[in-house]
Design a protein around this motif. Sequence first.
Motif, PDB file in Angstrom:
ATOM      1  N   VAL A 404       4.538  -8.330  -5.042  1.00 14.74           N
ATOM      2  CA  VAL A 404       4.238  -8.178  -6.462  1.00 14.74           C
ATOM      3  C   VAL A 404       5.502  -8.469  -7.274  1.00 14.74           C
ATOM      4  O   VAL A 404       6.543  -7.845  -7.040  1.00 14.74           O
ATOM      5  CB  VAL A 404       3.748  -6.746  -6.765  1.00 14.74           C
ATOM      6  CG1 VAL A 404       3.572  -6.551  -8.270  1.00 14.74           C
ATOM      7  CG2 VAL A 404       2.455  -6.450  -6.027  1.00 14.74           C
ATOM      8  N   THR A 409       3.263  -8.425 -13.452  1.00 13.19           N
ATOM      9  CA  THR A 409       2.425  -7.245 -13.631  1.00 13.19           C
ATOM     10  C   THR A 409       2.489  -6.722 -15.060  1.00 13.19           C
ATOM     11  O   THR A 409       1.478  -6.327 -15.643  1.00 13.19           O
ATOM     12  CB  THR A 409       2.870  -6.139 -12.652  1.00 13.19           C
ATOM     13  OG1 THR A 409       2.693  -6.601 -11.320  1.00 13.19           O
ATOM     14  CG2 THR A 409       2.059  -4.873 -12.854  1.00 13.19           C
ATOM     15  N   THR A 416       1.757  -0.309 -18.000  1.00 10.74           N
ATOM     16  CA  THR A 416       1.746  -0.436 -16.544  1.00 10.74           C
ATOM     17  C   THR A 416       2.149   0.893 -15.924  1.00 10.74           C
ATOM     18  O   THR A 416       3.225   1.426 -16.214  1.00 10.74           O
ATOM     19  CB  THR A 416       2.709  -1.532 -16.067  1.00 10.74           C
ATOM     20  OG1 THR A 416       2.373  -2.777 -16.703  1.00 10.74           O
ATOM     21  CG2 THR A 416       2.620  -1.703 -14.556  1.00 10.74           C
ATOM     22  N   LEU A 418       3.376   2.470 -12.747  1.00 12.87           N
ATOM     23  CA  LEU A 418       4.067   1.954 -11.578  1.00 12.87           C
ATOM     24  C   LEU A 418       4.513   3.096 -10.676  1.00 12.87           C
ATOM     25  O   LEU A 418       5.295   3.956 -11.088  1.00 12.87           O
ATOM     26  CB  LEU A 418       5.286   1.136 -12.046  1.00 12.87           C
ATOM     27  CG  LEU A 418       6.158   0.477 -10.985  1.00 12.87           C
ATOM     28  CD1 LEU A 418       5.380  -0.587 -10.226  1.00 12.87           C
ATOM     29  CD2 LEU A 418       7.398  -0.137 -11.643  1.00 12.87           C
ATOM     30  N   ARG A 433      -2.439  -0.767 -16.371  1.00 14.47           N
ATOM     31  CA  ARG A 433      -2.651  -1.412 -15.079  1.00 14.47           C
ATOM     32  C   ARG A 433      -1.846  -0.625 -14.052  1.00 14.47           C
ATOM     33  O   ARG A 433      -0.661  -0.363 -14.247  1.00 14.47           O
ATOM     34  CB  ARG A 433      -2.185  -2.865 -15.136  1.00 14.47           C
ATOM     35  CG  ARG A 433      -2.299  -3.628 -13.839  1.00 14.47           C
ATOM     36  CD  ARG A 433      -1.807  -5.051 -14.026  1.00 14.47           C
ATOM     37  NE  ARG A 433      -2.625  -5.773 -14.997  1.00 14.47           N
ATOM     38  CZ  ARG A 433      -2.317  -6.968 -15.488  1.00 14.47           C
ATOM     39  NH1 ARG A 433      -1.185  -7.556 -15.124  1.00 14.47           N
ATOM     40  NH2 ARG A 433      -3.111  -7.564 -16.369  1.00 14.47           N
ATOM     41  N   THR A 434      -2.470  -0.226 -12.954  1.00  7.29           N
ATOM     42  CA  THR A 434      -1.815   0.604 -11.941  1.00  7.29           C
ATOM     43  C   THR A 434      -1.335  -0.263 -10.777  1.00  7.29           C
ATOM     44  O   THR A 434      -2.088  -1.081 -10.241  1.00  7.29           O
ATOM     45  CB  THR A 434      -2.764   1.686 -11.425  1.00  7.29           C
ATOM     46  OG1 THR A 434      -3.170   2.526 -12.511  1.00  7.29           O
ATOM     47  CG2 THR A 434      -2.085   2.544 -10.359  1.00  7.29           C
ATOM     48  N   VAL A 435      -0.071  -0.070 -10.401  1.00  9.38           N
ATOM     49  CA  VAL A 435       0.545  -0.867  -9.350  1.00  9.38           C
ATOM     50  C   VAL A 435       1.383   0.050  -8.476  1.00  9.38           C
ATOM     51  O   VAL A 435       2.082   0.935  -8.976  1.00  9.38           O
ATOM     52  CB  VAL A 435       1.451  -1.972  -9.942  1.00  9.38           C
ATOM     53  CG1 VAL A 435       2.126  -2.770  -8.839  1.00  9.38           C
ATOM     54  CG2 VAL A 435       0.647  -2.889 -10.847  1.00  9.38           C
ATOM     55  N   ARG A 436       1.326  -0.154  -7.177  1.00  5.98           N
ATOM     56  CA  ARG A 436       2.191   0.567  -6.231  1.00  5.98           C
ATOM     57  C   ARG A 436       3.049  -0.444  -5.498  1.00  5.98           C
ATOM     58  O   ARG A 436       2.553  -1.478  -5.036  1.00  5.98           O
ATOM     59  CB  ARG A 436       1.362   1.368  -5.224  1.00  5.98           C
ATOM     60  CG  ARG A 436       0.620   2.556  -5.826  1.00  5.98           C
ATOM     61  CD  ARG A 436      -0.149   3.306  -4.732  1.00  5.98           C
ATOM     62  NE  ARG A 436      -0.912   4.432  -5.254  1.00  5.98           N
ATOM     63  CZ  ARG A 436      -0.454   5.666  -5.386  1.00  5.98           C
ATOM     64  NH1 ARG A 436       0.797   5.933  -5.003  1.00  5.98           N
ATOM     65  NH2 ARG A 436      -1.216   6.633  -5.861  1.00  5.98           N
ATOM     66  N   ILE A 437       4.345  -0.152  -5.412  1.00  7.24           N
ATOM     67  CA  ILE A 437       5.259  -1.011  -4.667  1.00  7.24           C
ATOM     68  C   ILE A 437       6.139  -0.139  -3.783  1.00  7.24           C
ATOM     69  O   ILE A 437       6.287   1.056  -4.023  1.00  7.24           O
ATOM     70  CB  ILE A 437       6.133  -1.868  -5.599  1.00  7.24           C
ATOM     71  CG1 ILE A 437       7.051  -0.982  -6.453  1.00  7.24           C
ATOM     72  CG2 ILE A 437       5.291  -2.786  -6.478  1.00  7.24           C
ATOM     73  CD1 ILE A 437       8.113  -1.764  -7.228  1.00  7.24           C
TER      74      ILE A 437
END
Length: 476
Positions: A404, A409, A416, A418, A433-437
Amino acid sequence: MNTYDYDTDVLIVGAGPTGLALALDLARRGARSLVVERTDGLFPGSRGKGLQPRTQEVFEDFGVLDAVRAAGGRYPLGVIWQDGERVGEHRMSDESEATEAEPYHEPLMLPQWRTQEILFARLTELGGGVAFGRELVDLAQDADGVTASFAAGAPVRARYAVAADGGRSAVRRALGIGMTGTPGMSMDPNPTLVADVRITGLDRDNIHVFPPSGGEGFMVIFPLAGTEDFQVAAQFPEGTDVDLSLDGIRKVVATRSHLAPEDVTEVRWASDFRPRAALADRFREGRVFLAGDAAHVHSPAGGQGLNTSVQDAYNLGWKLGAVLSGAADPALLDSYEEERLPNAADMLGLSTQVHRGEVRRGAATRQLGLGYRGCSLSVETREGLPEDALHAGDRAPDGIRGGVRLFDTFRGPHWTLLAVGTDTGLPELAGARTVRIPAYEAYGTGVFLVRPDGYVGWAGVTAEGLAEYASLVGAA
Protein backbone atom coordinates in the motif's frame (compact mmCIF):
# COMPACT_ATOMS: atom_id res chain seq x y z
CA MET A 1 -33.81 38.11 -2.53
CA ASN A 2 -34.97 35.94 0.34
CA THR A 3 -32.38 35.48 3.07
CA TYR A 4 -32.35 31.74 2.48
CA ASP A 5 -32.07 31.82 -1.32
CA TYR A 6 -28.44 31.24 -2.17
CA ASP A 7 -26.78 31.54 -5.56
CA THR A 8 -23.86 29.45 -4.37
CA ASP A 9 -22.46 27.87 -1.22
CA VAL A 10 -19.10 29.65 -1.32
CA LEU A 11 -18.27 32.86 -3.16
CA ILE A 12 -14.55 33.01 -3.91
CA VAL A 13 -13.26 36.45 -4.85
CA GLY A 14 -10.13 36.16 -6.97
CA ALA A 15 -9.00 33.61 -9.58
CA GLY A 16 -5.36 33.35 -8.59
CA PRO A 17 -3.75 30.14 -7.31
CA THR A 18 -5.55 30.48 -3.96
CA GLY A 19 -9.03 30.90 -5.37
CA LEU A 20 -8.60 28.23 -8.03
CA ALA A 21 -7.17 25.71 -5.55
CA LEU A 22 -10.04 26.31 -3.13
CA ALA A 23 -12.68 26.05 -5.85
CA LEU A 24 -11.08 22.84 -7.11
CA ASP A 25 -11.06 21.33 -3.62
CA LEU A 26 -14.70 22.27 -3.02
CA ALA A 27 -15.75 20.90 -6.41
CA ARG A 28 -14.42 17.44 -5.66
CA ARG A 29 -16.42 17.51 -2.42
CA GLY A 30 -19.64 18.32 -4.23
CA ALA A 31 -19.88 21.82 -2.74
CA ARG A 32 -21.09 24.65 -4.95
CA SER A 33 -18.69 27.56 -5.36
CA LEU A 34 -18.50 30.59 -7.61
CA VAL A 35 -15.15 32.18 -8.43
CA VAL A 36 -15.37 35.82 -9.49
CA GLU A 37 -12.44 37.71 -10.96
CA ARG A 38 -12.37 41.44 -11.67
CA THR A 39 -10.08 41.13 -14.71
CA ASP A 40 -11.00 39.57 -18.04
CA GLY A 41 -8.64 36.61 -17.74
CA LEU A 42 -6.14 34.73 -15.61
CA PHE A 43 -3.01 36.53 -14.37
CA PRO A 44 -0.53 36.62 -17.28
CA GLY A 45 2.82 36.81 -15.46
CA SER A 46 5.36 34.63 -13.69
CA ARG A 47 5.61 36.43 -10.34
CA GLY A 48 5.17 33.24 -8.25
CA LYS A 49 7.25 30.59 -10.00
CA GLY A 50 8.48 28.20 -7.29
CA LEU A 51 6.41 25.20 -6.18
CA GLN A 52 7.72 23.77 -2.92
CA PRO A 53 7.61 20.03 -2.15
CA ARG A 54 4.60 20.35 0.18
CA THR A 55 2.66 22.12 -2.56
CA GLN A 56 3.61 19.32 -4.95
CA GLU A 57 2.02 16.88 -2.50
CA VAL A 58 -1.16 18.95 -2.50
CA PHE A 59 -1.16 19.01 -6.28
CA GLU A 60 -0.77 15.23 -6.37
CA ASP A 61 -3.91 14.98 -4.24
CA PHE A 62 -5.69 17.38 -6.61
CA GLY A 63 -4.75 15.24 -9.61
CA VAL A 64 -2.62 17.89 -11.32
CA LEU A 65 0.95 16.98 -10.34
CA ASP A 66 1.68 15.10 -13.57
CA ALA A 67 0.66 18.17 -15.58
CA VAL A 68 2.71 20.42 -13.30
CA ARG A 69 5.83 18.28 -13.61
CA ALA A 70 5.42 17.99 -17.38
CA ALA A 71 5.10 21.77 -17.74
CA GLY A 72 7.79 22.80 -15.24
CA GLY A 73 11.31 21.84 -14.33
CA ARG A 74 14.06 21.97 -11.76
CA TYR A 75 15.79 25.17 -10.71
CA PRO A 76 19.11 25.10 -12.60
CA LEU A 77 22.46 26.06 -11.16
CA GLY A 78 23.09 29.78 -10.92
CA VAL A 79 26.16 31.31 -12.51
CA ILE A 80 27.59 34.62 -11.32
CA TRP A 81 28.70 37.09 -13.98
CA GLN A 82 31.16 39.95 -13.73
CA ASP A 83 32.41 42.04 -16.68
CA GLY A 84 31.06 39.46 -19.13
CA GLU A 85 32.86 36.56 -17.48
CA ARG A 86 31.51 33.72 -15.38
CA VAL A 87 33.20 34.09 -12.02
CA GLY A 88 31.31 31.72 -9.76
CA GLU A 89 28.30 29.53 -9.09
CA HIS A 90 25.27 29.96 -6.90
CA ARG A 91 22.69 27.39 -5.83
CA MET A 92 19.24 28.77 -5.16
CA SER A 93 18.66 26.32 -2.29
CA ASP A 94 20.42 23.68 -0.26
CA GLU A 95 20.38 20.30 -1.91
CA SER A 96 18.39 17.38 -0.51
CA GLU A 97 17.41 13.88 -1.54
CA ALA A 98 14.02 12.24 -1.78
CA THR A 99 13.09 9.72 0.90
CA GLU A 100 10.30 7.20 1.20
CA ALA A 101 8.47 9.48 3.62
CA GLU A 102 9.18 12.65 1.61
CA PRO A 103 9.10 11.74 -2.09
CA TYR A 104 9.33 15.33 -3.35
CA HIS A 105 12.46 17.02 -2.12
CA GLU A 106 13.19 20.05 -4.31
CA PRO A 107 11.18 23.01 -5.58
CA LEU A 108 9.89 23.02 -9.13
CA MET A 109 9.97 26.09 -11.34
CA LEU A 110 6.69 26.83 -13.07
CA PRO A 111 5.49 30.32 -14.02
CA GLN A 112 2.43 31.41 -12.08
CA TRP A 113 0.38 31.84 -15.24
CA ARG A 114 0.99 28.19 -16.15
CA THR A 115 0.17 26.96 -12.64
CA GLN A 116 -3.11 28.83 -12.86
CA GLU A 117 -3.89 27.36 -16.28
CA ILE A 118 -3.41 23.85 -14.92
CA LEU A 119 -5.59 24.48 -11.85
CA PHE A 120 -8.24 26.15 -14.02
CA ALA A 121 -8.30 23.18 -16.42
CA ARG A 122 -8.75 20.75 -13.52
CA LEU A 123 -11.50 22.92 -12.04
CA THR A 124 -13.27 22.89 -15.39
CA GLU A 125 -13.01 19.10 -15.53
CA LEU A 126 -14.79 18.97 -12.18
CA GLY A 127 -17.61 21.18 -13.44
CA GLY A 128 -16.43 24.50 -12.02
CA GLY A 129 -15.41 27.74 -13.65
CA VAL A 130 -14.66 31.42 -13.22
CA ALA A 131 -16.85 34.47 -13.84
CA PHE A 132 -14.43 37.01 -15.30
CA GLY A 133 -15.02 40.75 -15.43
CA ARG A 134 -16.79 40.76 -12.06
CA GLU A 135 -15.33 43.51 -9.89
CA LEU A 136 -16.55 43.43 -6.30
CA VAL A 137 -17.63 46.82 -4.94
CA ASP A 138 -19.40 45.89 -1.71
CA LEU A 139 -19.83 42.99 0.65
CA ALA A 140 -22.47 42.65 3.37
CA GLN A 141 -23.21 39.76 5.67
CA ASP A 142 -25.83 38.69 8.16
CA ALA A 143 -26.40 35.67 10.36
CA ASP A 144 -27.32 33.45 7.42
CA GLY A 145 -25.05 34.45 4.57
CA VAL A 146 -23.09 36.97 2.53
CA THR A 147 -24.27 39.29 -0.24
CA ALA A 148 -21.74 40.63 -2.74
CA SER A 149 -22.35 43.53 -5.11
CA PHE A 150 -20.39 44.13 -8.31
CA ALA A 151 -19.61 47.00 -10.65
CA ALA A 152 -21.64 45.17 -13.30
CA GLY A 153 -24.12 42.34 -13.06
CA ALA A 154 -26.45 41.04 -10.39
CA PRO A 155 -25.45 40.63 -6.75
CA VAL A 156 -24.52 37.19 -5.45
CA ARG A 157 -25.82 35.57 -2.29
CA ALA A 158 -23.67 32.86 -0.68
CA ARG A 159 -23.47 30.97 2.58
CA TYR A 160 -19.78 31.86 2.94
CA ALA A 161 -17.26 34.03 1.11
CA VAL A 162 -13.49 33.82 0.77
CA ALA A 163 -11.20 36.73 -0.04
CA ALA A 164 -8.57 35.41 -2.44
CA ASP A 165 -8.15 38.75 -4.19
CA GLY A 166 -4.56 39.58 -3.37
CA GLY A 167 -2.57 41.99 -1.25
CA ARG A 168 -4.84 44.93 -2.09
CA SER A 169 -7.92 42.86 -1.29
CA ALA A 170 -11.21 44.69 -1.82
CA VAL A 171 -12.88 42.17 0.47
CA ARG A 172 -10.44 42.79 3.30
CA ARG A 173 -10.95 46.52 2.99
CA ALA A 174 -14.73 46.10 2.97
CA LEU A 175 -14.46 44.11 6.20
CA GLY A 176 -12.21 46.72 7.80
CA ILE A 177 -9.49 44.20 8.61
CA GLY A 178 -6.08 45.82 8.99
CA MET A 179 -2.90 44.65 7.29
CA THR A 180 -0.47 45.95 9.85
CA GLY A 181 2.58 43.83 9.28
CA THR A 182 4.71 42.31 12.00
CA PRO A 183 7.79 43.52 13.91
CA GLY A 184 10.98 43.36 11.89
CA MET A 185 9.15 42.91 8.60
CA SER A 186 8.94 46.48 7.35
CA MET A 187 8.57 47.50 3.74
CA ASP A 188 11.73 47.24 1.65
CA PRO A 189 11.96 50.76 0.16
CA ASN A 190 13.83 49.57 -2.92
CA PRO A 191 11.53 48.93 -5.89
CA THR A 192 12.06 45.74 -7.87
CA LEU A 193 11.36 45.11 -11.53
CA VAL A 194 10.05 41.69 -12.51
CA ALA A 195 9.37 40.99 -16.16
CA ASP A 196 8.85 38.08 -18.52
CA VAL A 197 10.97 38.67 -21.60
CA ARG A 198 12.50 37.01 -24.63
CA ILE A 199 16.31 37.23 -24.67
CA THR A 200 19.02 36.08 -27.04
CA GLY A 201 22.61 35.57 -25.97
CA LEU A 202 21.99 33.67 -22.71
CA ASP A 203 21.84 29.91 -22.23
CA ARG A 204 18.79 28.29 -20.67
CA ASP A 205 20.82 25.82 -18.61
CA ASN A 206 21.58 28.29 -15.83
CA ILE A 207 20.15 31.06 -13.73
CA HIS A 208 22.21 34.18 -14.50
CA VAL A 209 23.18 36.31 -11.50
CA PHE A 210 24.55 39.84 -11.92
CA PRO A 211 25.67 41.27 -8.54
CA PRO A 212 25.31 44.97 -7.73
CA SER A 213 27.95 47.08 -9.44
CA GLY A 214 28.61 50.75 -10.10
CA GLY A 215 25.70 51.96 -8.03
CA GLU A 216 23.24 49.66 -9.78
CA GLY A 217 21.27 47.05 -7.86
CA PHE A 218 21.36 43.29 -8.41
CA MET A 219 19.82 41.58 -11.42
CA VAL A 220 18.91 37.92 -11.83
CA ILE A 221 17.69 36.38 -15.08
CA PHE A 222 15.84 33.08 -14.78
CA PRO A 223 15.10 30.77 -17.73
CA LEU A 224 11.44 29.97 -17.09
CA ALA A 225 11.01 26.20 -17.29
CA GLY A 226 8.57 24.97 -19.89
CA THR A 227 8.61 28.23 -21.87
CA GLU A 228 10.84 30.24 -24.18
CA ASP A 229 10.78 33.14 -21.74
CA PHE A 230 13.20 34.47 -19.18
CA GLN A 231 12.22 36.30 -16.02
CA VAL A 232 14.25 39.43 -15.25
CA ALA A 233 14.33 40.55 -11.62
CA ALA A 234 16.22 43.76 -10.89
CA GLN A 235 16.33 46.00 -7.82
CA PHE A 236 16.54 49.79 -7.88
CA PRO A 237 17.41 52.51 -5.34
CA GLU A 238 14.63 53.93 -3.25
CA GLY A 239 12.54 56.49 -5.10
CA THR A 240 13.34 55.19 -8.60
CA ASP A 241 10.51 55.41 -11.13
CA VAL A 242 10.86 52.02 -12.80
CA ASP A 243 10.38 52.08 -16.58
CA LEU A 244 8.40 48.99 -17.65
CA SER A 245 8.63 49.63 -21.39
CA LEU A 246 10.70 47.53 -23.79
CA ASP A 247 13.28 50.32 -24.05
CA GLY A 248 13.38 50.72 -20.27
CA ILE A 249 13.98 47.03 -19.67
CA ARG A 250 16.54 46.88 -22.46
CA LYS A 251 18.47 49.66 -20.74
CA VAL A 252 18.44 47.85 -17.40
CA VAL A 253 19.68 44.60 -18.92
CA ALA A 254 22.37 46.28 -21.00
CA THR A 255 23.60 48.45 -18.11
CA ARG A 256 23.90 45.58 -15.65
CA SER A 257 25.16 42.79 -17.90
CA HIS A 258 27.28 42.05 -20.96
CA LEU A 259 24.17 41.85 -23.13
CA ALA A 260 23.27 44.42 -25.76
CA PRO A 261 19.93 46.25 -25.61
CA GLU A 262 18.69 44.49 -28.75
CA ASP A 263 19.25 41.10 -27.08
CA VAL A 264 15.97 41.74 -25.28
CA THR A 265 13.60 41.10 -28.15
CA GLU A 266 10.20 41.17 -26.45
CA VAL A 267 8.53 42.05 -23.14
CA ARG A 268 5.59 39.76 -22.47
CA TRP A 269 4.65 41.02 -18.99
CA ALA A 270 6.24 43.47 -16.57
CA SER A 271 5.56 44.85 -13.11
CA ASP A 272 7.33 46.72 -10.35
CA PHE A 273 6.77 46.24 -6.64
CA ARG A 274 8.30 46.94 -3.27
CA PRO A 275 9.01 43.73 -1.37
CA ARG A 276 7.21 43.67 1.94
CA ALA A 277 5.90 41.32 4.57
CA ALA A 278 2.52 41.97 6.14
CA LEU A 279 -0.05 39.93 8.00
CA ALA A 280 -3.77 40.54 8.34
CA ASP A 281 -4.96 41.19 11.87
CA ARG A 282 -7.35 38.26 11.57
CA PHE A 283 -8.24 35.68 8.94
CA ARG A 284 -11.99 35.63 9.51
CA GLU A 285 -14.89 38.00 9.97
CA GLY A 286 -18.16 36.13 10.48
CA ARG A 287 -18.88 34.16 7.31
CA VAL A 288 -15.97 35.64 5.37
CA PHE A 289 -12.45 34.20 5.35
CA LEU A 290 -9.16 35.65 4.14
CA ALA A 291 -6.73 33.43 2.23
CA GLY A 292 -3.56 33.88 0.23
CA ASP A 293 -2.14 37.35 -0.30
CA ALA A 294 -5.35 38.86 1.07
CA ALA A 295 -4.19 37.46 4.43
CA HIS A 296 -0.39 37.58 4.14
CA VAL A 297 2.02 39.29 1.77
CA HIS A 298 5.54 37.91 1.38
CA SER A 299 8.80 38.96 -0.17
CA PRO A 300 9.21 36.66 -3.20
CA ALA A 301 12.77 35.84 -2.15
CA GLY A 302 11.84 32.86 -0.01
CA GLY A 303 9.46 31.29 -2.52
CA GLN A 304 6.72 31.06 0.13
CA GLY A 305 3.86 33.32 -0.97
CA LEU A 306 2.07 31.19 -3.56
CA ASN A 307 2.83 28.03 -1.61
CA THR A 308 1.50 29.33 1.71
CA SER A 309 -1.59 30.51 -0.18
CA VAL A 310 -2.26 27.06 -1.60
CA GLN A 311 -1.92 25.65 1.94
CA ASP A 312 -4.59 28.12 3.10
CA ALA A 313 -6.97 26.83 0.45
CA TYR A 314 -6.16 23.19 1.26
CA ASN A 315 -6.84 23.79 4.96
CA LEU A 316 -10.10 25.68 4.41
CA GLY A 317 -11.52 23.53 1.63
CA TRP A 318 -12.17 20.36 3.60
CA LYS A 319 -13.57 22.29 6.54
CA LEU A 320 -16.06 24.23 4.43
CA GLY A 321 -16.99 21.00 2.67
CA ALA A 322 -17.67 19.21 5.95
CA VAL A 323 -19.82 22.05 7.29
CA LEU A 324 -21.77 22.55 4.07
CA SER A 325 -22.57 18.84 3.83
CA GLY A 326 -23.78 18.76 7.43
CA ALA A 327 -21.05 16.33 8.47
CA ALA A 328 -19.55 18.83 10.93
CA ASP A 329 -20.76 21.69 13.06
CA PRO A 330 -19.93 25.22 11.83
CA ALA A 331 -17.65 25.55 14.87
CA LEU A 332 -15.12 23.51 12.86
CA LEU A 333 -14.44 26.65 10.82
CA ASP A 334 -12.99 28.36 13.89
CA SER A 335 -9.90 26.20 13.44
CA TYR A 336 -8.97 27.85 10.13
CA GLU A 337 -7.55 31.01 11.66
CA GLU A 338 -6.19 29.07 14.64
CA GLU A 339 -4.10 26.89 12.34
CA ARG A 340 -3.26 29.11 9.41
CA LEU A 341 -2.46 32.48 10.99
CA PRO A 342 0.54 31.22 13.04
CA ASN A 343 1.86 29.27 10.06
CA ALA A 344 1.57 32.30 7.81
CA ALA A 345 3.37 34.41 10.41
CA ASP A 346 6.21 31.87 10.56
CA MET A 347 6.50 31.79 6.77
CA LEU A 348 6.55 35.60 6.67
CA GLY A 349 9.45 35.58 9.08
CA LEU A 350 11.27 32.99 7.00
CA SER A 351 10.67 34.87 3.73
CA THR A 352 12.00 38.05 5.31
CA GLN A 353 15.16 36.31 6.54
CA VAL A 354 15.80 34.87 3.08
CA HIS A 355 15.19 38.29 1.51
CA ARG A 356 17.79 39.82 3.82
CA GLY A 357 20.29 37.04 3.14
CA GLU A 358 20.20 35.86 6.76
CA VAL A 359 19.24 32.28 5.91
CA ARG A 360 19.42 30.10 2.81
CA ARG A 361 16.54 28.33 1.15
CA GLY A 362 16.51 24.82 2.53
CA ALA A 363 14.48 22.41 4.64
CA ALA A 364 12.28 25.13 6.13
CA THR A 365 11.33 26.65 2.78
CA ARG A 366 10.23 23.25 1.47
CA GLN A 367 7.32 23.45 3.97
CA LEU A 368 7.34 19.73 4.76
CA GLY A 369 7.90 20.47 8.45
CA LEU A 370 4.86 22.70 8.86
CA GLY A 371 2.06 21.38 11.00
CA TYR A 372 -0.55 22.02 13.64
CA ARG A 373 0.76 20.51 16.86
CA GLY A 374 -1.01 21.93 19.87
CA CYS A 375 -4.04 23.14 17.90
CA SER A 376 -7.55 22.14 18.89
CA LEU A 377 -7.97 19.65 16.01
CA SER A 378 -4.71 17.85 16.89
CA VAL A 379 -5.44 15.25 19.55
CA GLU A 380 -2.48 13.16 20.70
CA THR A 381 -3.44 10.47 23.24
CA ARG A 382 -0.10 8.67 23.44
CA GLU A 383 2.25 9.61 26.25
CA GLY A 384 6.01 10.00 26.45
CA LEU A 385 6.65 10.51 22.74
CA PRO A 386 10.04 11.94 21.83
CA GLU A 387 9.96 15.32 20.11
CA ASP A 388 11.09 13.89 16.77
CA ALA A 389 8.38 11.21 16.70
CA LEU A 390 5.25 11.65 14.59
CA HIS A 391 2.63 13.54 16.60
CA ALA A 392 -0.96 14.54 16.00
CA GLY A 393 -0.79 17.76 14.00
CA ASP A 394 2.21 16.65 11.91
CA ARG A 395 2.21 16.00 8.18
CA ALA A 396 1.40 12.33 7.52
CA PRO A 397 4.42 10.74 5.79
CA ASP A 398 4.31 8.81 2.54
CA GLY A 399 5.66 5.28 2.19
CA ILE A 400 4.87 1.80 0.94
CA ARG A 401 4.04 -0.99 3.38
CA GLY A 402 2.12 -4.18 2.76
CA GLY A 403 1.76 -3.26 -0.90
CA VAL A 404 0.00 0.00 0.00
CA ARG A 405 1.35 3.42 -0.93
CA LEU A 406 0.06 5.82 1.69
CA PHE A 407 -0.28 8.86 -0.57
CA ASP A 408 -2.43 6.76 -2.90
CA THR A 409 -4.58 5.88 0.09
CA PHE A 410 -4.85 9.47 1.27
CA ARG A 411 -5.70 10.85 -2.19
CA GLY A 412 -9.23 12.20 -2.35
CA PRO A 413 -11.56 14.25 -0.18
CA HIS A 414 -11.89 11.64 2.58
CA TRP A 415 -10.29 11.01 5.95
CA THR A 416 -8.02 7.95 6.34
CA LEU A 417 -8.11 5.69 9.38
CA LEU A 418 -4.67 4.12 9.49
CA ALA A 419 -3.67 1.25 11.76
CA VAL A 420 0.11 0.76 11.77
CA GLY A 421 1.62 -2.44 13.16
CA THR A 422 -1.43 -3.26 15.29
CA ASP A 423 -4.50 -5.45 15.01
CA THR A 424 -6.50 -3.42 17.54
CA GLY A 425 -10.17 -2.93 16.80
CA LEU A 426 -11.22 0.09 14.74
CA PRO A 427 -14.56 1.90 14.57
CA GLU A 428 -16.56 2.16 11.36
CA LEU A 429 -16.28 5.74 10.13
CA ALA A 430 -18.49 6.75 7.22
CA GLY A 431 -16.20 9.58 6.18
CA ALA A 432 -12.94 7.62 6.35
CA ARG A 433 -11.12 4.97 4.36
CA THR A 434 -9.70 2.29 6.67
CA VAL A 435 -6.24 0.87 5.98
CA ARG A 436 -3.95 -1.45 7.94
CA ILE A 437 -0.22 -1.65 7.27
CA PRO A 438 2.72 -3.31 9.02
CA ALA A 439 4.87 -1.31 11.42
CA TYR A 440 6.61 1.59 9.69
CA GLU A 441 9.36 3.63 11.32
CA ALA A 442 7.97 6.92 10.03
CA TYR A 443 4.84 6.27 12.12
CA GLY A 444 5.93 3.79 14.76
CA THR A 445 2.88 1.75 15.71
CA GLY A 446 -0.63 2.79 16.65
CA VAL A 447 -3.83 4.24 15.24
CA PHE A 448 -3.83 7.46 13.20
CA LEU A 449 -6.75 9.39 11.76
CA VAL A 450 -5.34 11.36 8.84
CA ARG A 451 -7.16 14.51 7.81
CA PRO A 452 -8.24 15.22 4.22
CA ASP A 453 -5.37 17.71 3.97
CA GLY A 454 -2.76 15.12 4.89
CA TYR A 455 -2.10 15.93 8.56
CA VAL A 456 -2.56 13.57 11.49
CA GLY A 457 -5.67 14.70 13.35
CA TRP A 458 -5.86 12.03 16.06
CA ALA A 459 -3.30 9.48 17.23
CA GLY A 460 -3.43 6.73 19.85
CA VAL A 461 -2.14 3.32 20.86
CA THR A 462 -5.67 1.99 20.38
CA ALA A 463 -8.83 3.57 18.92
CA GLU A 464 -10.26 4.43 22.33
CA GLY A 465 -11.82 7.89 22.12
CA LEU A 466 -11.42 8.13 18.36
CA ALA A 467 -15.12 7.89 17.48
CA GLU A 468 -15.96 10.96 19.56
CA TYR A 469 -13.26 12.98 17.82
CA ALA A 470 -14.40 11.77 14.40
CA SER A 471 -17.96 12.93 15.04
CA LEU A 472 -16.76 16.45 15.80
CA VAL A 473 -14.69 16.87 12.65
CA GLY A 474 -16.96 15.26 10.08
CA ALA A 475 -15.21 11.90 9.72
CA ALA A 476 -17.85 9.78 11.44
